[in-house]
Design a protein around this motif. Structure first.
Motif, PDB file in Angstrom:
ATOM      1  N   ARG A 236       0.888  -1.404   0.118  1.00 16.96           N
ATOM      2  CA  ARG A 236       0.043  -0.006  -0.053  1.00 16.96           C
ATOM      3  C   ARG A 236       0.928   1.157  -0.053  1.00 16.96           C
ATOM      4  NH1 ARG A 236      -4.869  -1.214   4.569  1.00 16.96           N
ATOM      5  NH2 ARG A 236      -5.235  -3.316   3.930  1.00 16.96           N
ATOM      6  N   VAL A 237       2.034   1.211   0.168  1.00 17.60           N
ATOM      7  CA  VAL A 237       2.995   2.132   0.234  1.00 17.60           C
ATOM      8  C   VAL A 237       3.775   2.485  -1.061  1.00 17.60           C
ATOM      9  CG1 VAL A 237       4.776   3.632   1.402  1.00 17.60           C
ATOM     10  CG2 VAL A 237       3.005   2.506   2.717  1.00 17.60           C
ATOM     11  N   GLY A 238       3.594   3.695  -1.730  1.00 15.50           N
ATOM     12  CA  GLY A 238       4.279   3.945  -2.874  1.00 15.50           C
ATOM     13  C   GLY A 238       5.094   5.186  -2.805  1.00 15.50           C
ATOM     14  N   VAL A 239       6.075   5.622  -3.746  1.00 15.88           N
ATOM     15  CA  VAL A 239       6.661   6.922  -3.756  1.00 15.88           C
ATOM     16  C   VAL A 239       5.584   8.100  -3.559  1.00 15.88           C
ATOM     17  CG1 VAL A 239       8.393   8.301  -5.336  1.00 15.88           C
ATOM     18  CG2 VAL A 239       8.449   5.719  -5.209  1.00 15.88           C
ATOM     19  N   GLY A 240       6.323   9.196  -2.753  1.00 13.18           N
ATOM     20  CA  GLY A 240       5.402  10.109  -2.817  1.00 13.18           C
ATOM     21  C   GLY A 240       4.348  10.044  -1.379  1.00 13.18           C
ATOM     22  N   ASP A 241       3.951   8.926  -1.069  1.00 10.88           N
ATOM     23  CA  ASP A 241       3.228   8.605   0.134  1.00 10.88           C
ATOM     24  C   ASP A 241       4.016   9.083   1.391  1.00 10.88           C
ATOM     25  OD1 ASP A 241       1.348   7.599  -1.464  1.00 10.88           O
ATOM     26  OD2 ASP A 241       1.644   5.226  -1.121  1.00 10.88           O
ATOM     27  N   LYS A 242       3.207   9.390   2.424  1.00 14.55           N
ATOM     28  CA  LYS A 242       3.635   9.662   3.756  1.00 14.55           C
ATOM     29  C   LYS A 242       3.553   8.401   4.819  1.00 14.55           C
ATOM     30  CE  LYS A 242       3.248  14.679   3.417  1.00 14.55           C
ATOM     31  NZ  LYS A 242       2.638  15.906   4.118  1.00 14.55           N
ATOM     32  N   VAL A 243       4.616   8.167   5.670  1.00 15.87           N
ATOM     33  CA  VAL A 243       4.832   7.537   6.649  1.00 15.87           C
ATOM     34  C   VAL A 243       4.919   7.854   8.065  1.00 15.87           C
ATOM     35  CG1 VAL A 243       5.773   5.087   7.370  1.00 15.87           C
ATOM     36  CG2 VAL A 243       5.507   5.574   4.741  1.00 15.87           C
ATOM     37  N   ARG A 244       4.171   7.608   9.049  1.00 11.63           N
ATOM     38  CA  ARG A 244       4.474   8.217  10.219  1.00 11.63           C
ATOM     39  C   ARG A 244       5.694   7.369  10.814  1.00 11.63           C
ATOM     40  NH1 ARG A 244       0.022   8.192  14.311  1.00 11.63           N
ATOM     41  NH2 ARG A 244       1.234   9.708  15.326  1.00 11.63           N
ATOM     42  N   VAL A 245       6.606   8.168  11.506  1.00  9.29           N
ATOM     43  CA  VAL A 245       7.799   7.421  12.017  1.00  9.29           C
ATOM     44  C   VAL A 245       8.229   8.045  13.275  1.00  9.29           C
ATOM     45  CG1 VAL A 245      10.163   6.948  11.440  1.00  9.29           C
ATOM     46  CG2 VAL A 245       8.665   6.928   9.331  1.00  9.29           C
ATOM     47  N   ARG A 246       8.805   7.225  14.247  1.00  9.11           N
ATOM     48  CA  ARG A 246       9.175   7.751  15.277  1.00  9.11           C
ATOM     49  C   ARG A 246      10.574   7.089  15.445  1.00  9.11           C
ATOM     50  NH1 ARG A 246       5.809   5.111  18.620  1.00  9.11           N
ATOM     51  NH2 ARG A 246       4.597   6.886  19.260  1.00  9.11           N
ATOM     52  N   GLY A 247      11.507   8.062  16.363  1.00  5.25           N
ATOM     53  CA  GLY A 247      12.766   7.629  16.382  1.00  5.25           C
ATOM     54  C   GLY A 247      13.925   8.719  16.204  1.00  5.25           C
ATOM     55  N   PRO A 248      15.279   8.358  15.982  1.00  5.55           N
ATOM     56  CA  PRO A 248      15.674   6.939  16.081  1.00  5.55           C
ATOM     57  C   PRO A 248      15.911   6.389  17.552  1.00  5.55           C
ATOM     58  CG  PRO A 248      17.389   8.379  15.474  1.00  5.55           C
ATOM     59  CD  PRO A 248      16.017   9.167  15.522  1.00  5.55           C
ATOM     60  N   ARG A 249      16.170   5.173  17.759  1.00  7.75           N
ATOM     61  CA  ARG A 249      16.684   4.635  19.039  1.00  7.75           C
ATOM     62  C   ARG A 249      17.717   3.707  18.575  1.00  7.75           C
ATOM     63  NH1 ARG A 249      11.970   3.071  19.737  1.00  7.75           N
ATOM     64  NH2 ARG A 249      11.396   4.563  21.004  1.00  7.75           N
ATOM     65  N   ASN A 250      18.528   3.416  19.666  1.00  7.84           N
ATOM     66  CA  ASN A 250      19.663   2.532  19.386  1.00  7.84           C
ATOM     67  C   ASN A 250      19.930   1.808  20.608  1.00  7.84           C
ATOM     68  OD1 ASN A 250      21.708   1.099  18.518  1.00  7.84           O
ATOM     69  ND2 ASN A 250      22.725   2.970  17.595  1.00  7.84           N
ATOM     70  N   HIS A 251      19.668   0.392  20.739  1.00 12.98           N
ATOM     71  CA  HIS A 251      20.170  -0.534  21.578  1.00 12.98           C
ATOM     72  C   HIS A 251      21.152  -1.534  21.218  1.00 12.98           C
ATOM     73  CE1 HIS A 251      17.465   0.465  25.087  1.00 12.98           C
ATOM     74  NE2 HIS A 251      16.435   1.020  24.160  1.00 12.98           N
ATOM     75  N   PHE A 252      21.637  -1.174  20.153  1.00 18.04           N
ATOM     76  CA  PHE A 252      22.556  -2.056  19.349  1.00 18.04           C
ATOM     77  C   PHE A 252      23.925  -1.426  18.961  1.00 18.04           C
ATOM     78  CE2 PHE A 252      22.965  -5.424  15.678  1.00 18.04           C
ATOM     79  CZ  PHE A 252      23.702  -6.493  16.554  1.00 18.04           C
ATOM     80  N   ARG A 253      24.383  -0.675  19.588  1.00 12.67           N
ATOM     81  CA  ARG A 253      25.551   0.442  19.123  1.00 12.67           C
ATOM     82  C   ARG A 253      26.773  -0.326  19.266  1.00 12.67           C
ATOM     83  NH1 ARG A 253      23.969   5.517  20.241  1.00 12.67           N
ATOM     84  NH2 ARG A 253      22.318   5.846  21.623  1.00 12.67           N
ATOM     85  N   LEU A 254      27.331   0.227  17.928  1.00 14.58           N
ATOM     86  CA  LEU A 254      28.764  -0.387  17.658  1.00 14.58           C
ATOM     87  C   LEU A 254      29.838   0.255  18.680  1.00 14.58           C
ATOM     88  CD1 LEU A 254      30.430  -2.163  15.668  1.00 14.58           C
ATOM     89  CD2 LEU A 254      30.975   0.025  14.382  1.00 14.58           C
ATOM     90  N   GLU A 255      30.150  -0.799  19.656  1.00 12.83           N
ATOM     91  CA  GLU A 255      31.263  -0.223  20.543  1.00 12.83           C
ATOM     92  C   GLU A 255      32.787  -0.373  19.811  1.00 12.83           C
ATOM     93  OE1 GLU A 255      30.680  -2.366  24.024  1.00 12.83           O
ATOM     94  OE2 GLU A 255      28.762  -2.647  23.743  1.00 12.83           O
ATOM     95  N   PRO A 256      33.482   0.525  20.266  1.00 16.79           N
ATOM     96  CA  PRO A 256      34.904   0.555  19.923  1.00 16.79           C
ATOM     97  C   PRO A 256      35.603  -0.686  20.066  1.00 16.79           C
ATOM     98  CG  PRO A 256      34.503   2.752  20.929  1.00 16.79           C
ATOM     99  CD  PRO A 256      33.552   1.892  21.269  1.00 16.79           C
ATOM    100  N   ALA A 257      36.330  -1.284  19.177  1.00 19.26           N
ATOM    101  CA  ALA A 257      37.317  -2.634  19.269  1.00 19.26           C
ATOM    102  C   ALA A 257      38.082  -2.490  18.094  1.00 19.26           C
ATOM    103  CB  ALA A 257      36.104  -3.646  19.170  1.00 19.26           C
ATOM    104  N   ALA A 258      39.253  -3.462  18.546  1.00 20.52           N
ATOM    105  CA  ALA A 258      40.248  -3.734  17.523  1.00 20.52           C
ATOM    106  C   ALA A 258      39.915  -4.473  16.476  1.00 20.52           C
ATOM    107  CB  ALA A 258      41.866  -4.082  18.201  1.00 20.52           C
ATOM    108  N   ARG A 259      39.104  -5.577  16.667  1.00 16.80           N
ATOM    109  CA  ARG A 259      38.511  -6.615  15.714  1.00 16.80           C
ATOM    110  C   ARG A 259      37.117  -6.608  16.168  1.00 16.80           C
ATOM    111  NH1 ARG A 259      43.048  -7.683  17.776  1.00 16.80           N
ATOM    112  NH2 ARG A 259      42.244  -8.800  19.504  1.00 16.80           N
TER     113      ARG A 259
END
Length: 312
Positions: A86-109
């Motif tokens: 039902r969603v095409g180019v030009g349509d509007k979508v309600r969005v909330r965010g962003p939220r992050n519980h999966f952060r990339l932590e610093p590491a050597a590898r």
């Protein structure tokens, strides 16, 4: 966290693989979107009590658009089908965010492992790891090459990426990837529950970071009993019956709180704990966060004792 009540506009609509729709969203007035980091997701609000979470899989440096990928789930509750059909180019979508519980932590590898649509939060992580100069590899599995989104984008990374369709090579061989995990290495995994469980079994403590699309099987929690929750900011006290969640009890008392999945997987309802010990039953918080007891997901978690005080 922002809720775009008037909606973001669908700027592009593409097919990334069999059953995978990619939507590129922009602000209707062309304004910059909120910044985000790899691992972040947004809530797509499709109607009353119908919200779905999708990882941002574009370029965090490009604030003109957000990109999400939507897997059609025939056995789902209708959210993915609505976006596909039902969603095409030009349509509007309600969005909330962003939220992050999966952060990339610093590491050597880094060792990245993705299954199916679980590649979406991993994509921007690869670019960030590359930019940081870290050593990394990705093992990416799926049912078939046709079902594996963004495989073409991954070609630029050469032999650091292993694409392993199940119909060609069977189940993912985790040994070569995880048997050499050493100090300074972090493992990031997203995908189906059985894959996450298999990776968890092989990883030493403290190195694995996961994001689950489905709640982890509950184990080791207390039996459901009645307890009281004091709402520190509103000055109310509510009783949480054995068959009622904290979220439902709080809402029934007339206190509005943000929530989405009601399964303990999205993190929307995470709430600060002022006093008391939570009985954590979510699939979001790390072991360290659970031990600290400073927050809880009130849609599924309960109380170890008779009373909690929450910052609500």
């Amino acid at each position: 966290m922002t809720l775009f009540t008037s909606g973001l506009v669908v700027d592009r609509r593409e097919t990334a693989a069999d059953g995978v729709l990619v939507l590129t969203l922009r602000h209707p007035l062309g304004e910059p979107l909120p910044g985000w980091e790899p691992g972040a997701h947004v809530d797509v609000v499709l109607g009353p009590d119908l919200e779905r979470q999708y990882s941002l899989c574009g370029d965090p440096a490009d604030r003109s658009v957000w990109r999400i990928a939507v897997l059609r789930e025939p056995e789902g509750r209708g959210g993915s089908a609505r976006l596909h059909d039902r969603v095409g180019v030009g349509d509007k979508v309600r969005v909330r965010g962003p939220r992050n519980h999966f952060r990339l932590e610093p590491a050597a590898r880094y060792r990245f492992v993705a299954g199916g649509i679980g590649i979406t939060p991993i994509l921007p992580m690869l670019a960030a790891a590359e930019e940081s100069g870290a050593e990394w590899t990705l093992l990416y599995g799926g049912r078939s090459r046709r079902s594996m989104a963004f495989a073409g984008e991954l070609e630029r990374y050469g032999d650091r990426v292993t694409i392993a369709p199940e119909d060609e090579s069977g189940l993912l061989d985790l040994g070569p990837v995880l048997d050499d995990v050493s100090d300074g290495t972090l493992v990031y995994c997203c995908g189906p529950g059985p894959l996450l469980d298999a990776v968890e079994e092989r990883c030493p403590p403290g190195v694995l970071r996961v994001e689950r699309f489905r709640p982890k099987e509950r184990e080791g929690s207390d039996a459901d009993t009645e307890f009281e929750v004091e709402l520190a900011r509103s000055g109310r006290t509510v009783t949480v019956a054995p068959d009622v969640s904290v979220l439902d009890a709080v809402r029934a008392a007339g206190v509005e709180v943000l929530y989405s999945c009601t399964e303990g997987t999205c993190g929307t309802c995470e709430t600060d704990v002022v006093e008391g010990t939570p009985d954590h039953r979510d699939s979001v918080l790390t072991d360290e966060e659970r031990a600290a007891g400073e927050t809880m997901l009130i849609c599924v978690s309960r109380c170890r004792g008779k009373r909690l005080v929450l910052d609500l």
